[in-house]
Write a protein that holds these residues in place. Structure first.
Motif, PDB file in Angstrom:
ATOM      1  N   ARG A 514       0.838  -1.204   0.000  1.00  0.00           N
ATOM      2  CA  ARG A 514       0.000   0.000   0.000  1.00  0.00           C
ATOM      3  C   ARG A 514       0.870   1.249   0.000  1.00  0.00           C
ATOM      4  N   GLN A 515       1.904   1.250   0.837  1.00  0.00           N
ATOM      5  CA  GLN A 515       2.793   2.415   0.886  1.00  0.00           C
ATOM      6  C   GLN A 515       3.494   2.618  -0.446  1.00  0.00           C
ATOM      7  N   GLN A 516       3.891   1.485  -1.041  1.00  0.00           N
ATOM      8  CA  GLN A 516       4.555   1.587  -2.344  1.00  0.00           C
ATOM      9  C   GLN A 516       3.589   2.098  -3.408  1.00  0.00           C
ATOM     10  N   ALA A 517       2.337   1.682  -3.349  1.00  0.00           N
ATOM     11  CA  ALA A 517       1.346   2.151  -4.318  1.00  0.00           C
ATOM     12  C   ALA A 517       1.115   3.654  -4.165  1.00  0.00           C
ATOM     13  N   ILE A 518       1.055   4.102  -2.902  1.00  0.00           N
ATOM     14  CA  ILE A 518       0.891   5.542  -2.665  1.00  0.00           C
ATOM     15  C   ILE A 518       2.098   6.307  -3.184  1.00  0.00           C
ATOM     16  N   GLU A 519       3.278   5.745  -2.928  1.00  0.00           N
ATOM     17  CA  GLU A 519       4.492   6.417  -3.401  1.00  0.00           C
ATOM     18  C   GLU A 519       4.535   6.460  -4.924  1.00  0.00           C
ATOM     19  N   ARG A 520       4.110   5.375  -5.555  1.00  0.00           N
ATOM     20  CA  ARG A 520       4.082   5.373  -7.025  1.00  0.00           C
ATOM     21  C   ARG A 520       3.089   6.406  -7.545  1.00  0.00           C
ATOM     22  N   ALA A 521       1.949   6.500  -6.872  1.00  0.00           N
ATOM     23  CA  ALA A 521       0.956   7.493  -7.301  1.00  0.00           C
ATOM     24  C   ALA A 521       1.463   8.922  -7.081  1.00  0.00           C
ATOM     25  N   LEU A 522       2.332   9.134  -6.101  1.00  0.00           N
ATOM     26  CA  LEU A 522       2.878  10.463  -5.816  1.00  0.00           C
ATOM     27  C   LEU A 522       3.972  10.875  -6.787  1.00  0.00           C
ATOM     28  N   VAL A 523       4.605   9.898  -7.423  1.00  0.00           N
ATOM     29  CA  VAL A 523       5.778  10.203  -8.271  1.00  0.00           C
ATOM     30  C   VAL A 523       5.456  11.233  -9.345  1.00  0.00           C
ATOM     31  N   PRO A 524       4.372  11.084 -10.148  1.00  0.00           N
ATOM     32  CA  PRO A 524       4.099  12.103 -11.178  1.00  0.00           C
ATOM     33  C   PRO A 524       3.890  13.492 -10.581  1.00  0.00           C
ATOM     34  N   LEU A 525       3.188  13.556  -9.448  1.00  0.00           N
ATOM     35  CA  LEU A 525       2.948  14.853  -8.817  1.00  0.00           C
ATOM     36  C   LEU A 525       4.257  15.458  -8.310  1.00  0.00           C
ATOM     37  N   GLN A 526       5.085  14.611  -7.723  1.00  0.00           N
ATOM     38  CA  GLN A 526       6.362  15.105  -7.207  1.00  0.00           C
ATOM     39  C   GLN A 526       7.279  15.551  -8.345  1.00  0.00           C
ATOM     40  N   LEU A 527       7.284  14.760  -9.434  1.00  0.00           N
ATOM     41  CA  LEU A 527       8.132  15.131 -10.577  1.00  0.00           C
ATOM     42  C   LEU A 527       7.681  16.463 -11.177  1.00  0.00           C
ATOM     43  N   SER A 528       6.360  16.659 -11.254  1.00  0.00           N
ATOM     44  CA  SER A 528       5.846  17.928 -11.794  1.00  0.00           C
ATOM     45  C   SER A 528       6.285  19.102 -10.927  1.00  0.00           C
ATOM     46  N   TYR A 529       6.180  18.927  -9.608  1.00  0.00           N
ATOM     47  CA  TYR A 529       6.606  19.998  -8.690  1.00  0.00           C
ATOM     48  C   TYR A 529       8.107  20.270  -8.842  1.00  0.00           C
ATOM     49  N   ILE A 530       8.878  19.173  -8.869  1.00  0.00           N
ATOM     50  CA  ILE A 530      10.346  19.341  -8.982  1.00  0.00           C
ATOM     51  C   ILE A 530      10.692  20.037 -10.294  1.00  0.00           C
ATOM     52  N   GLU A 531       9.991  19.635 -11.363  1.00  0.00           N
ATOM     53  CA  GLU A 531      10.271  20.271 -12.654  1.00  0.00           C
ATOM     54  C   GLU A 531       9.945  21.765 -12.612  1.00  0.00           C
ATOM     55  N   GLN A 532       8.845  22.104 -11.966  1.00  0.00           N
ATOM     56  CA  GLN A 532       8.506  23.524 -11.839  1.00  0.00           C
ATOM     57  C   GLN A 532       9.597  24.273 -11.073  1.00  0.00           C
ATOM     58  N   GLN A 533      10.103  23.666 -10.018  1.00  0.00           N
ATOM     59  CA  GLN A 533      11.145  24.304  -9.224  1.00  0.00           C
ATOM     60  C   GLN A 533      12.446  24.430 -10.023  1.00  0.00           C
ATOM     61  N   LEU A 534      12.732  23.375 -10.835  1.00  0.00           N
ATOM     62  CA  LEU A 534      13.960  23.434 -11.636  1.00  0.00           C
ATOM     63  C   LEU A 534      13.859  24.514 -12.721  1.00  0.00           C
ATOM     64  N   ARG A 535      12.644  24.744 -13.247  1.00  0.00           N
ATOM     65  CA  ARG A 535      12.505  25.781 -14.272  1.00  0.00           C
ATOM     66  C   ARG A 535      12.707  27.179 -13.685  1.00  0.00           C
ATOM     67  N   ARG A 536      12.537  27.272 -12.400  1.00  0.00           N
ATOM     68  CA  ARG A 536      12.809  28.555 -11.766  1.00  0.00           C
ATOM     69  C   ARG A 536      14.306  28.784 -11.522  1.00  0.00           C
ATOM     70  N   CYS A 537      15.053  27.714 -11.672  1.00  0.00           N
ATOM     71  CA  CYS A 537      16.511  27.827 -11.462  1.00  0.00           C
ATOM     72  C   CYS A 537      17.175  28.157 -12.812  1.00  0.00           C
ATOM     73  N   ALA A 538      17.349  29.458 -13.110  1.00  0.00           N
ATOM     74  CA  ALA A 538      17.955  29.882 -14.396  1.00  0.00           C
ATOM     75  C   ALA A 538      19.473  29.834 -14.298  1.00  0.00           C
ATOM     76  N   ILE A 539      20.096  29.374 -15.378  1.00  0.00           N
ATOM     77  CA  ILE A 539      21.562  29.300 -15.401  1.00  0.00           C
ATOM     78  C   ILE A 539      22.163  30.704 -15.334  1.00  0.00           C
ATOM     79  N   SER A 540      21.450  31.648 -15.944  1.00  0.00           N
ATOM     80  CA  SER A 540      21.974  33.019 -15.987  1.00  0.00           C
ATOM     81  C   SER A 540      22.007  33.644 -14.604  1.00  0.00           C
ATOM     82  N   SER A 541      21.203  33.116 -13.682  1.00  0.00           N
ATOM     83  CA  SER A 541      21.156  33.682 -12.336  1.00  0.00           C
ATOM     84  C   SER A 541      21.979  32.871 -11.334  1.00  0.00           C
TER      85      SER A 541
END
Length: 735
Positions: A514-541
């Motif tokens: 059950r915990q693994q299923a919840i974690e698997r279900a969280l992965v897309p949401l977590q990846l989306s959040y992480i990607e949003q945070q990474l897009r805020r990290c500009a190389i120029s800054s």
């Protein structure tokens, strides 16, 4: 010396610190120090295999066997807990027992004892003990194990037990714990009653009981307040039923008694639920009416309070009285006359019955022949012809006659043969021959009783050996059925436990899944959040070392502006001979980009920065699974858990069904064996009755040998009176 088993149910009393069996055993290693009593001081205790005094542990005492310096053996009972009013109780019990002389008892069942308040020294403190006579005997259950096949011996022990209960009843006493461990069978097959801790005597009326007795012998209705003269009533019936049933059918021991069990043939569960009992049916449908009636009585008594139960001796006396004949003994057998007979009674059935009609009395009255027949008259006329035949033949021969001679010869021959036949066919002659034949048989039996006894004893021995073999075979078969039942139950339980263990492992793994299923279900949401945070990290800054404006423009030209635009780097060799390498930036779509001016060092700087940004994004991620999605996952796993639990219940039900099936199969086999045993028992009883009849016949015949001899002489005289000469006289003179 027997003590009460560990399974007894004592009435709770106030606890007090008393030594345990090991502490007493240690103290008894020096009997000169631990004892004060002169009979015990310096006595030698019986030792176990490791050389320590051997205790027989009971409910609240340990018993040791010691042999005094004078060679007398005692049982020393050391208490492991305090009993309220203990000294007072033993004093009253001892005083009451002293009023019962051994000569007044049915058997020497009572044991002498001395209560010593300061009897034994343990770890610097004195404790009370009971000094008792040592009893030479074995417990009732062990005795039955060895002797249950001997019906007469067991029946005798049943009588001894009934007599013991009579002694107790007449003295107003009750033991409180009648059971196999407290009834010892002495070498002479009489009983000894031991363990008087819970004994009731009239002077103890009003005090509470100290114990509840062995659970396999007590009524379910017995309570803590049942301390009085009635408390032995139920256990007395249980033991008496067991002994009577085994005396009637030794096969019941193998059928109803488990080896090394703490009961005889009935146990606690039979009394609590007679309708569901597995043992009562064998007794209630037994072919012996005494077994059936006693079993039905005990079943009824189990549901009644102790004070309303009948005493064993009272009901037995009533039954015995009811079985007495209603008419006085007249000295004659039923259906026979008291008038003197011409022959002894034992001859009935062996000699022809005496006639009761006047005609027969006239025909056989006196000696000799009576009542001439027509045939006798004809023979009398033809007999002279037979005597004159030689002379007639001579005269006729001179005349030259042939056929006439043959006719005369034939007539004379018939006359002679008729005389012989007529004498033998007379009723007097036939009766004489019959009586002589029967008398000769009885004389052969009476004249050699030793040989008759020897033959009978040989037959009886063979019968007893065959019966013992049958009973042993029955015992082996019953125990084999028990072994089969235990083995099958163990196999069923093992298979069930293995399957249940597998299900339990699956159930335990559901939480992780059950915990693994919840974690698997969280992965897309977590990846989306992480990607949003990474897009805020500009190389120029980022102000990365070695990454100047030109490099930033070159990266932007290829679409690499934030930490989300690449996923890692790859270092590849560009010239194996020059030992140089290039760096490639990996994108999310799987392509690898070569950026001008970005070598391995700058690429590593960029990758390290991206990893740092990703780690920061993950650390700041607080996303949880939406309620509906989480509820759906929980529902799925709850269903799986319910399925596994249902399967577990099915396994339990299937195992129970298999156990029940095995139990029913074994019960059916037990019933079949019991029915066969009872049929064989009936045949054995019939054979025993036949042996008894033959013994009585031999004894009677031997005792009446004088009468037989006189009867033989009488028959000889009658034979003379019926001789050929007397017959000829009867033919011509009629007397």
């Amino acid at each position: 010396m027997a003590t009460k088993p560990m399974q007894q149910q004592p009435v709770p009393t106030a606890p007090r610190a008393f030594p345990n069996g090991s502490q007493y055993s240690a103290a008894l290693q020096n009997t000169a120090l631990c004892f004060r009593h002169p009979d015990l001081k310096g006595a030698a205790p019986t030792l176990d295999r490791i050389g320590l005094p051997r205790p027989i542990s009971g409910n609240f005492a340990s018993v040791f066997s010691v042999t005094s310096t004078s060679g007398r053996r005692y049982a020393v009972k050391c208490f492991t807990r305090q009993v309220k009013d203990q000294e007072t109780r033993y004093h009253e019990i001892s005083k009451h027992l002293s009023t019962m002389p051994v000569a007044s008892l049915s058997q020497p069942w009572k044991m002498g004892f001395d209560y010593l308040p300061e009897g034994i020294l343990v770890e610097g403190q004195w404790y009370p003990l009971l000094k008792m006579e040592w009893v030479e005997g074995i417990s009732l259950s062990r005795w039955l194990e060895a002797n249950h096949r001997s019906r007469g011996t067991v029946a005798g022990l049943a009588d001894h037990f009934a007599a013991l209960t009579v002694d107790l009843h007449r003295a107003g006493m009750a033991h409180g714990d009648l059971q196999h461990g407290n009834l010892l069978v002495a070498p002479d097959s009489t009983l000894r009653l031991v363990d008087y801790d819970g004994l009731y005597v009239p002077s103890l009326a009003g005090l509470p009981g100290t114990e509840m007795g062995h659970r396999n012998y007590q009524s379910p209705m017995r309570g803590a307040d049942d301390f009085g003269p009635a408390m032995d009533r139920f256990s007395s019936w249980v033991i008496y039923l067991s002994l009577v049933a085994l005396a009637a059918d030794p096969g019941l021991w193998a059928q109803l008694h488990e080896p090394d069990s703490e009961y005889l043939i009935l146990a606690e569960d039979d009394f609590k639920d007679p309708a569901g009992s597995s043992r009562f049916p064998a007794l209630l449908r037994h072919t012996d009416p005494s077994v059936r009636n006693l079993a039905d009585l005990v079943r009824t008594l189990a549901a009644q309070p102790l004070h309303v139960l009948p005493d064993l001796d009272t009901l037995l006396a009533r039954t015995s009285s009811a079985q007495q004949p209603t008419t006085a003994h007249t000295g004659t057998r039923p259906g026979t006359s008291s008038a003197p007979s011409a022959r002894p009674r034992w001859m009935d059935g062996h000699l022809p019955a005496e006639s009761t009609t006047s005609t027969a009395q006239e025909a056989f009255a006196g000696d000799g022949y009576r009542c001439r027949r027509s045939a006798d008259v004809l023979l009398a006329m033809l007999m002279p012809l037979g005597l004159l035949l030689p002379w007639i033949l001579a005269a006729v021969g001179l005349l030259g006659l042939g056929p006439e001679i043959d006719l005369l010869a034939g007539t004379a021959g018939l006359a002679a043969a008729g005389a012989v036949t007529g004498r033998r066919t007379r009723r007097e002659s036939r009766a004489l021959r019959n009586e002589q034949r029967s008398l000769n048989q009885l004389l052969a039996l009476a004249e050699n009783p030793a040989a008759s006894y020897a033959r009978l004893d040989h037959e009886r021995t063979r019968h007893e050996q065959a019966e013992n073999t049958r009973l042993q075979r029955l015992t082996d078969q019953q125990r084999e059925l028990t072994h089969q039942l235990n083995t099958s139950h163990a196999r069923i339980e093992s298979d069930k436990n293995a399957a249940v263990a597998k299900l339990d492992r699956e159930l335990a793994g559901l939480a992780l899944q059950r915990q693994q299923a919840i974690e698997r279900a969280l992965v897309p949401l977590q990846l989306s959040y992480i990607e949003q945070q990474l897009r805020r990290c500009a190389i120029s800054s980022a102000q990365l070392p070695g990454i100047g404006p030109k490099t930033i423009r070159d990266l932007a030209t290829r679409g690499i502006r934030t930490a989300a635009d690449f996923t890692g780097i790859r270092i590849v060799s560009s010239n194996a001979f020059a030992n140089s390498s290039n760096a490639l930036l990996l994108t999310a779509n799987g392509s690898a980009l070569k950026i001008t001016g970005v070598g391995p060092q700058k690429a590593s700087t960029l990758d390290g920065w991206r990893r740092h940004c990703e780690a920061s994004a993950k650390a700041s991620c607080r996303i949880v699974l939406p309620f509906d999605q989480q509820n759906r996952i929980n529902g799925d796993f709850a269903f799986k858990e319910q399925v596994l639990k249902s399967r577990r219940q099915v396994l339990e039900a299937e195992a129970q069904k298999k156990r029940q099936g095995e139990a029913e199969r074994v019960a059916s086999d037990r019933t079949r064996l019991a029915d066969e045993s009872q049929q064989a028992l009936g045949a054995a009883r019939a054979q025993q009755l036949e042996f008894d009849r033959r013994v009585a016949e031999i004894r009677s015949a031997a005792a009446d040998l004088g009468l037989l001899t006189a009867a033989r002489d009488t028959l000889r005289l009658r034979g003379k009176a019926l001789s050929s000469g007397r017959y000829l006289r009867f033919l011509y003179l009629g007397r």
